[in-house]
Design an enzyme around this catalytic site. Structure first.
Site, short mmCIF file in Angstrom:
data_model
loop_
_atom_site.label_atom_id
_atom_site.label_comp_id
_atom_site.label_asym_id
_atom_site.label_seq_id
_atom_site.Cartn_x
_atom_site.Cartn_y
_atom_site.Cartn_z
N LEU A 45 0.83 -1.21 0.00
CA LEU A 45 0.00 0.00 0.00
C LEU A 45 0.86 1.26 0.00
CD1 LEU A 45 -2.72 1.43 0.20
CD2 LEU A 45 -2.65 1.05 2.68
N ALA A 46 2.05 1.19 0.55
CA ALA A 46 2.91 2.37 0.70
C ALA A 46 3.17 3.06 -0.64
CB ALA A 46 4.22 1.99 1.37
N HIS A 95 9.70 -1.42 -5.71
CA HIS A 95 8.62 -0.74 -6.42
C HIS A 95 8.33 0.61 -5.77
CE1 HIS A 95 4.52 -0.01 -7.96
NE2 HIS A 95 5.05 -0.55 -9.04
#
Length: 69
Positions: A15-16, A39
């Site tokens: 989610l970050a 990512h």
């Protein structure tokens, strides 16, 4: 999810990276997360190519990283 709970962070590694752009668009904020994924780091670099923003990632403890946008 269990790793987040054990580390006491509300934002997981998947989610970050998705929160970065919305946070940039609403003039910033901060959150704690786990070790930054590749990512996540790539997403920061892509955002910086388009927008003049400061995104800082600092290690607070063994498992906790603070992200400031």
């Amino acid at each position: 999810m269990k790793t987040c709970l054990n580390a006491g962070v509300p934002i997981g590694e998947y989610l970050a990276d998705q929160l970065l752009l919305p946070m940039v668009l609403v003039n910033g904020g901060q959150f704690n997360t786990l070790f930054p994924s590749t990512h996540f780091v790539s997403n920061i670099e892509v955002i910086k190519q388009f927008l003049d923003v400061s995104i800082r990632v600092e290690q607070e403890s063994k498992h906790v990283w603070r992200v400031n946008v």
